[in-house]
Write a protein that holds these residues in place. Structure first.
Motif, short mmCIF file in Angstrom:
data_model
loop_
_atom_site.label_atom_id
_atom_site.label_comp_id
_atom_site.label_asym_id
_atom_site.label_seq_id
_atom_site.Cartn_x
_atom_site.Cartn_y
_atom_site.Cartn_z
N SER A 132 0.81 -1.22 0.00
CA SER A 132 0.00 0.00 0.00
C SER A 132 0.84 1.27 0.00
O SER A 132 0.31 2.36 -0.27
CB SER A 132 -0.92 0.01 1.22
N LEU A 133 2.12 1.19 0.29
CA LEU A 133 2.96 2.39 0.30
C LEU A 133 3.12 2.96 -1.11
O LEU A 133 3.11 2.24 -2.11
CB LEU A 133 4.35 2.06 0.86
N TYR A 134 3.29 4.30 -1.15
CA TYR A 134 3.62 5.01 -2.39
C TYR A 134 2.63 4.74 -3.52
O TYR A 134 3.03 4.47 -4.66
CB TYR A 134 5.04 4.66 -2.85
N GLN A 135 1.33 4.78 -3.22
CA GLN A 135 0.29 4.56 -4.23
C GLN A 135 0.32 3.15 -4.81
O GLN A 135 -0.17 2.91 -5.90
CB GLN A 135 0.39 5.59 -5.37
N SER B 167 -2.37 1.03 -7.33
CA SER B 167 -3.62 1.31 -6.64
C SER B 167 -3.34 2.14 -5.40
O SER B 167 -2.42 1.83 -4.65
CB SER B 167 -4.34 0.02 -6.25
N GLY B 168 -4.17 3.15 -5.17
CA GLY B 168 -4.00 3.97 -3.98
C GLY B 168 -4.79 3.47 -2.78
O GLY B 168 -4.73 4.06 -1.72
N VAL B 169 -5.52 2.37 -2.95
CA VAL B 169 -6.34 1.84 -1.86
C VAL B 169 -5.44 1.17 -0.81
O VAL B 169 -4.55 0.41 -1.17
CB VAL B 169 -7.37 0.82 -2.40
N ASN B 170 -5.72 1.45 0.45
CA ASN B 170 -4.90 0.88 1.51
C ASN B 170 -5.56 -0.30 2.19
O ASN B 170 -5.47 -0.48 3.40
CB ASN B 170 -4.58 1.96 2.55
N GLU B 171 -6.23 -1.13 1.43
CA GLU B 171 -6.90 -2.32 1.96
C GLU B 171 -6.28 -3.57 1.34
O GLU B 171 -5.92 -3.59 0.16
CB GLU B 171 -8.39 -2.28 1.66
N ILE C 245 -3.80 -7.08 -13.98
CA ILE C 245 -4.02 -6.49 -12.67
C ILE C 245 -5.43 -5.90 -12.62
O ILE C 245 -5.82 -5.12 -13.50
CB ILE C 245 -3.00 -5.36 -12.39
N ALA C 246 -6.18 -6.25 -11.58
CA ALA C 246 -7.51 -5.69 -11.35
C ALA C 246 -7.53 -5.07 -9.97
O ALA C 246 -7.07 -5.68 -9.01
CB ALA C 246 -8.58 -6.78 -11.48
N THR C 247 -8.05 -3.85 -9.85
CA THR C 247 -7.96 -3.14 -8.59
C THR C 247 -9.11 -2.17 -8.38
O THR C 247 -9.64 -1.60 -9.34
CB THR C 247 -6.63 -2.36 -8.50
N ALA C 248 -9.50 -2.00 -7.13
CA ALA C 248 -10.36 -0.87 -6.78
C ALA C 248 -9.57 0.42 -6.98
O ALA C 248 -8.34 0.44 -6.81
CB ALA C 248 -10.82 -1.00 -5.33
N VAL C 249 -10.25 1.50 -7.37
CA VAL C 249 -9.54 2.74 -7.69
C VAL C 249 -9.77 3.83 -6.65
O VAL C 249 -9.11 4.88 -6.70
CB VAL C 249 -9.93 3.27 -9.09
N ASP C 250 -10.71 3.62 -5.71
CA ASP C 250 -10.89 4.52 -4.57
C ASP C 250 -11.12 5.97 -5.01
O ASP C 250 -10.53 6.90 -4.47
CB ASP C 250 -9.67 4.44 -3.64
N GLY C 251 -11.98 6.15 -6.03
CA GLY C 251 -12.32 7.50 -6.48
C GLY C 251 -11.26 8.19 -7.29
O GLY C 251 -11.34 9.40 -7.52
N LYS C 252 -10.22 7.47 -7.75
CA LYS C 252 -9.14 8.08 -8.53
C LYS C 252 -9.02 7.44 -9.91
O LYS C 252 -7.97 6.90 -10.28
CB LYS C 252 -7.81 7.95 -7.79
N PRO C 253 -10.10 7.47 -10.73
CA PRO C 253 -10.02 6.83 -12.05
C PRO C 253 -9.03 7.51 -12.99
O PRO C 253 -8.56 6.90 -13.94
CB PRO C 253 -11.46 6.94 -12.58
N ASP D 259 -19.61 6.86 -4.37
CA ASP D 259 -18.70 5.87 -3.81
C ASP D 259 -18.53 4.66 -4.73
O ASP D 259 -18.19 3.57 -4.28
CB ASP D 259 -19.17 5.41 -2.43
N PHE D 260 -18.75 4.85 -6.04
CA PHE D 260 -18.64 3.74 -6.97
C PHE D 260 -17.23 3.17 -6.99
O PHE D 260 -16.25 3.91 -6.95
CB PHE D 260 -19.02 4.17 -8.39
N ASP D 261 -17.14 1.86 -7.03
CA ASP D 261 -15.88 1.18 -7.26
C ASP D 261 -16.20 -0.25 -7.66
O ASP D 261 -17.31 -0.75 -7.43
CB ASP D 261 -14.99 1.19 -6.02
N ILE D 262 -15.24 -0.90 -8.29
CA ILE D 262 -15.37 -2.31 -8.63
C ILE D 262 -14.42 -3.07 -7.73
O ILE D 262 -13.21 -2.82 -7.72
CB ILE D 262 -15.06 -2.57 -10.11
N TYR D 263 -14.96 -3.98 -6.93
CA TYR D 263 -14.16 -4.74 -5.97
C TYR D 263 -13.93 -6.13 -6.55
O TYR D 263 -14.88 -6.82 -6.95
CB TYR D 263 -14.88 -4.82 -4.63
N TYR D 264 -12.68 -6.54 -6.59
CA TYR D 264 -12.31 -7.81 -7.23
C TYR D 264 -12.10 -8.89 -6.18
O TYR D 264 -11.26 -8.77 -5.29
CB TYR D 264 -11.06 -7.60 -8.09
#
Length: 465
Positions: A129-132, A158-162, A182-190, A236-241
């Motif tokens: 999760s560090l550095y985006q 990915s900038g998500v810290n989960e 790679i598939a990732t949630a984008v946390d509001g940063k498309p 709060d849209f996102d796609i969770y993989y």
């Protein structure tokens, strides 16, 4: 065939001290009084996030907060590699390791978000999760750092810290560099992160092209980005993989994503979550083959729509005979919880269901054929314009059709329903793994309370009169 035409005879046993499965898949007896082997990391560092097992050696690689562990098959620590903490701020983009950041930096934990074994190059891909969201490439033998690309925009995944926000699938080749989907949630940063992309996995871990997009020019790239306008409709849209795998000529991801629907008799819309399977051709560098189809399960009138976990296995001789498929056909084992409105607080009622992958692909082919006849719209909830009409084209669409620069990305409107094997009302099922043992298809399911259940199911066809 309707699920009502199947009668399921299930042998269910709680695995307390009866059996265990070795990393190589062999069932081994346990002495009834012998305790389970356990491993406890540094409690100060927080939770474990991901685990992968080397199928050749049985060695276990464990991704944790600020640590990567290499364990023996009996859970003895062989090597550790520290990944954090470090000075960071989630608002720094690009990260301060590339350019000066005006945001205050604080000691920040590195949460492991993805752990993959690259067998071809004998290395571990560990993304944090560090550095985006950058990744390290570690040698499997001793966890020595072979590379840590961070100089280009493509290196930030990915900038998500989960811990459950990124899923990767390696596509391997014998005579060229591999690909990493790679598939990732984008946390509001498309604008920063594509939700799905394919990257170069170079032989040299320090190569300049490591993690670069497989193809990228001014207009087309090997990626899917969520339009920014989508967030004005669903903030709060996102796609969770939840899961990903490759089969045949395709790569698949199983997702959970929000949609706005109008309930029957209501003039207002409400937000629900829909589980969907996403499919892409391995060789589609422009991502014209993107198709997604809703999936779910129903038993006795109760709908199970919130995907919790999934696992790809083979049918095996006994299950295959009942399903009318081949023993080597792919079967998708899935766990859903009841309803579809509460992603983060799923209900305890859950169901274990199976899908025949070929039947999902048949539904996708039917949808492609109808769209290329000019019927309907692209029907994708997260597109900026939802009612883009399909365009007609005279061409043959076979099982391996990979799309054109039209009618893409594409959504399937009708849900594919899985076959329910077992339901649990009090202790929600949260994980699943399956394999074939002596022609029997076995599923091991983990529950919210920490129990492990083993299920062997023998579906028998019953004709309805």
């Amino acid at each position: 065939m309707s699920p009502a035409m199947w009668k399921w005879t299930c042998l269910v046993s709680h695995l307390l001290l009866s059996t265990t499965v070795s990393p190589l898949g062999r069932q081994q007896p346990l002495h009834p009084k012998r305790p389970f082997i356990t491993f406890t990391g540094d409690q100060a560092e927080g939770n474990f996030n991901h685990l992968v097992v080397d199928e050749r050696t049985g060695h276990i690689y464990l991704g944790a907060v600020n640590r990567i562990y290499k364990l023996s098959s009996d859970l003895k620590v062989l090597v550790t590699h520290q990944t954090g903490p470090d000075e960071d701020n989630p608002k720094c983009y690009p990260p301060r390791i590339v350019q000066t950041c005006n945001e205050p930096l604080t000691p920040t934990n590195n949460i492991n978000k993805m752990l993959l074994i690259d067998y071809k190059e004998n290395r571990l891909i560990a993304c944090g999760s560090l550095y985006q969201g950058i990744c390290k490439l570690l040698r499997l033998d001793d966890l020595f750092k072979l590379g840590e690309p961070f100089h280009k925009k493509e290196h930030y995944l990915s900038g998500v810290n989960e811990s459950g926000s990124v899923f990767g699938v390696i596509v391997s080749y014998s005579n060229m560099d591999d690909k990493l989907f790679i598939a990732t949630a984008v946390d509001g940063k498309p604008e920063y992160f594509p939700t799905i992309s394919s990257r170069k996995l170079t032989k040299n871990s320090e190569a300049d092209g490591m993690f670069a997009y497989v193809f990228h020019d001014e207009f087309v790239a090997s990626m899917i980005k969520i339009p920014s306008d989508t967030f004005t409709i669903i903030p709060d849209f996102d796609i969770y993989y939840i899961y990903g795998f490759s089969s045949g000529n395709f790569v698949y991801f199983l997702t959970l994503q929000p949609e706005m629907i109008s309930p029957p008799g209501s003039t207002t819309k409400e937000q629900v979550y829909t589980s969907k399977l996403v499919r892409l051709c391995k060789e589609d560098t422009a991502f014209n083959s993107y198709v997604e189809v809703p999936i779910g399960c129903e038993k006795n009138g109760v709908e199970y729509r919130l995907l919790q976990a999934a696992y790809l296995s083979k049918a095996g001789t006994i299950l295959a005979r009942s399903l009318g498929v081949g023993p080597e056909d792919d079967i998708l084992f899935t766990v859903f919880s009841k309803g579809q409105k509460r992603k983060m607080k799923s209900l305890d009622e859950s169901a274990l269901c199976i899908f025949v992958l070929k039947k999902i692909n048949d539904r996708i082919k039917d949808r492609l054929q109808s769209c290329y006849r000019g019927e309907g719209t692209l029907d994708l909830a997260w597109l900026k314009v939802k009612d883009i009409p399909c365009s007609s084209a005279l061409l043959t669409i076979d099982d391996n059709f990979c799309g054109l620069d039209m009618n893409a990305p594409l959504g399937v409107s009708s849900m594919v329903r899985g076959l329910p094997i077992f339901t649990e009302d009090g202790d929600r099922m949260t994980s699943v793994i399956a394999y074939v043992y002596k022609n029997h298809s076995l599923a091991f399911v983990g529950t919210k309370s920490g129990k492990l259940k083993k299920r062997e199911c023998n579906p028998k066809v019953h004709h309805l009169f």
